[in-house]
Motif scaffolding. Structure first.
Motif, PDB file in Angstrom:
ATOM      1  N   GLY A 271       0.823  -1.198   0.000  1.00 28.76           N
ATOM      2  CA  GLY A 271       0.000   0.000   0.000  1.00 28.76           C
ATOM      3  C   GLY A 271       0.857   1.248   0.000  1.00 28.76           C
ATOM      4  N   LEU A 272       0.319   2.333  -0.532  1.00 22.63           N
ATOM      5  CA  LEU A 272       1.019   3.616  -0.612  1.00 22.63           C
ATOM      6  C   LEU A 272       0.095   4.695  -0.072  1.00 22.63           C
TER       7      LEU A 272
ATOM      8  N   GLN B 244       9.283  -1.903  -8.709  1.00 20.77           N
ATOM      9  CA  GLN B 244       8.475  -3.055  -8.292  1.00 20.77           C
ATOM     10  C   GLN B 244       7.672  -3.590  -9.479  1.00 20.77           C
ATOM     11  N   PRO B 245       8.338  -4.155 -10.475  1.00 23.74           N
ATOM     12  CA  PRO B 245       7.629  -4.547 -11.696  1.00 23.74           C
ATOM     13  C   PRO B 245       6.644  -5.701 -11.523  1.00 23.74           C
ATOM     14  N   ASP B 246       6.817  -6.497 -10.474  1.00 24.90           N
ATOM     15  CA  ASP B 246       5.929  -7.653 -10.293  1.00 24.90           C
ATOM     16  C   ASP B 246       5.199  -7.597  -8.958  1.00 24.90           C
ATOM     17  N   THR B 247       4.967  -6.391  -8.441  1.00 24.84           N
ATOM     18  CA  THR B 247       4.266  -6.214  -7.180  1.00 24.84           C
ATOM     19  C   THR B 247       3.029  -5.346  -7.383  1.00 24.84           C
ATOM     20  N   PRO B 248       1.839  -5.834  -7.033  1.00 19.22           N
ATOM     21  CA  PRO B 248       0.662  -4.961  -7.087  1.00 19.22           C
ATOM     22  C   PRO B 248       0.845  -3.771  -6.152  1.00 19.22           C
ATOM     23  N   LEU B 249       0.489  -2.592  -6.623  1.00 20.88           N
ATOM     24  CA  LEU B 249       0.597  -1.372  -5.836  1.00 20.88           C
ATOM     25  C   LEU B 249      -0.800  -0.828  -5.575  1.00 20.88           C
ATOM     26  N   CYS B 250      -1.084  -0.526  -4.325  1.00 14.76           N
ATOM     27  CA  CYS B 250      -2.400  -0.029  -3.921  1.00 14.76           C
ATOM     28  C   CYS B 250      -2.252   1.369  -3.346  1.00 14.76           C
TER      29      CYS B 250
ATOM     30  N   HIS C 136      -3.654   0.112  -8.191  1.00 14.78           N
ATOM     31  CA  HIS C 136      -5.055   0.065  -7.790  1.00 14.78           C
ATOM     32  C   HIS C 136      -5.303   1.289  -6.904  1.00 14.78           C
ATOM     33  N   ILE C 137      -6.519   1.781  -6.896  1.00 15.73           N
ATOM     34  CA  ILE C 137      -6.877   2.879  -5.996  1.00 15.73           C
ATOM     35  C   ILE C 137      -7.807   2.325  -4.917  1.00 15.73           C
ATOM     36  N   ILE C 138      -7.406   2.484  -3.667  1.00 13.35           N
ATOM     37  CA  ILE C 138      -8.207   2.046  -2.527  1.00 13.35           C
ATOM     38  C   ILE C 138      -8.784   3.294  -1.875  1.00 13.35           C
ATOM     39  N   VAL C 139     -10.095   3.376  -1.828  1.00 12.85           N
ATOM     40  CA  VAL C 139     -10.762   4.564  -1.305  1.00 12.85           C
ATOM     41  C   VAL C 139     -11.352   4.242   0.062  1.00 12.85           C
ATOM     42  N   SER C 140     -10.881   4.958   1.082  1.00 15.54           N
ATOM     43  CA  SER C 140     -11.441   4.800   2.420  1.00 15.54           C
ATOM     44  C   SER C 140     -12.773   5.516   2.479  1.00 15.54           C
ATOM     45  N   ASP C 141     -13.811   4.763   2.787  1.00 14.75           N
ATOM     46  CA  ASP C 141     -15.168   5.288   2.734  1.00 14.75           C
ATOM     47  C   ASP C 141     -15.843   5.055   4.071  1.00 14.75           C
TER      48      ASP C 141
ATOM     49  N   GLN D  13      -4.603  -8.479  -5.352  1.00 14.21           N
ATOM     50  CA  GLN D  13      -3.384  -9.294  -5.286  1.00 14.21           C
ATOM     51  C   GLN D  13      -3.100  -9.999  -6.611  1.00 14.21           C
ATOM     52  N   GLN D  14      -4.129 -10.182  -7.414  1.00 15.29           N
ATOM     53  CA  GLN D  14      -3.988 -10.956  -8.650  1.00 15.29           C
ATOM     54  C   GLN D  14      -3.591 -10.111  -9.855  1.00 15.29           C
ATOM     55  N   HIS D  15      -3.764  -8.794  -9.766  1.00 13.54           N
ATOM     56  CA  HIS D  15      -3.427  -7.891 -10.864  1.00 13.54           C
ATOM     57  C   HIS D  15      -2.514  -6.784 -10.338  1.00 13.54           C
ATOM     58  N   LEU D  16      -1.641  -6.299 -11.180  1.00 17.63           N
ATOM     59  CA  LEU D  16      -0.684  -5.277 -10.761  1.00 17.63           C
ATOM     60  C   LEU D  16      -1.346  -3.926 -10.522  1.00 17.63           C
TER      61      LEU D  16
END
Length: 215
Positions: A6-7, A96-102, A127-132, A160-163
């Motif tokens: 996560g970022l 991080q070419p093979d790590t999903p980033l959120c 990926h964008i994770i939105v805290s709601d 986890q399955q897609h970058l």
């Protein structure tokens, strides 16, 4: 493919419990390898931070020192210019070419995402994770509504399955705490205890940040 990370970007001026507790919940519940806190040098959409970059970095490091899963990434502070998220994400993807980033953001930020620099490219890298907040009524403008319809998912396994490429709404207990509120308390001589980690409060007092007279 490696475990997702996560970022979380922000000025962290100062970092507080409202930043840290939701980050811990996200890291645990979405099974992220870690969450990287990315202090901004100068955020494009906010005023210049009250405290210098070295102070904000020191506070973030103190806040995460004893918290497994939370780490500080200081790369944006080294740029000496406004911090554009897309540039950081491109750099991280190369590393991080093979790590999903959120990429984590609040609902208020997501609703205004189409005003961000090169916002159309973000989902190519993360990926964008939105805290709601539960019960919060979001109001998407037509551009954000179209983006959400095209990329949203309710299945956290896809993170986890897609970058990159998905938008996921995460209902977590958000604390009604802000850095602005804490700075105001300190300037008025009030005690912000329990709103931020004790180590951060001690640092603010020692460095006399935010015109502190009481901590």
């Amino acid at each position: 493919m490696k475990k997702a990370i996560g970022l979380l970007g922000g000025t962290f001026d100062p970092i507080h419990i409202g930043h840290l507790r939701p980050a811990i919940e996200l890291q645990e519940q979405l099974n992220l390898a870690q969450i990287r806190l990315l202090p901004n040098y100068i955020p494009p959409h906010k005023t210049t931070p009250d405290s210098a970059p070295e102070h904000r970095l020191a506070m973030a490091q103190l806040a995460t020192k004893y918290t497994p899963g939370l780490v500080v990434d200081a790369r944006e502070l080294a740029h000496n210019r406004p911090s554009y998220t897309i540039e950081t994400l491109i750099e991280l993807r190369k590393e991080q070419p093979d790590t999903p980033l959120c990429f984590l953001m609040g609902m208020d930020s997501f609703c205004g995402l189409n005003h961000w620099h090169r916002w159309q490219e973000l989902l190519e890298y993360v990926h964008i994770i939105v805290s709601d907040r539960p019960g919060f009524q979001s109001h998407f403008n037509p551009t954000i509504q179209a983006l959400f319809r095209a990329h949203s998912t309710t299945d956290p396994r896809l993170l986890q399955q897609h970058l990159a490429g998905h938008i996921y709404l995460f209902n977590n207990a958000q604390l009604d705490i802000s850095s602005t509120q804490i700075r105001r308390l300190i300037r008025h001589g009030n005690n912000p205890q329990y709103l931020l980690p004790e180590a951060v409060a001690n640092y603010i007092r020692e460095q006399r940040l935010y015109q502190s007279s009481v901590l």
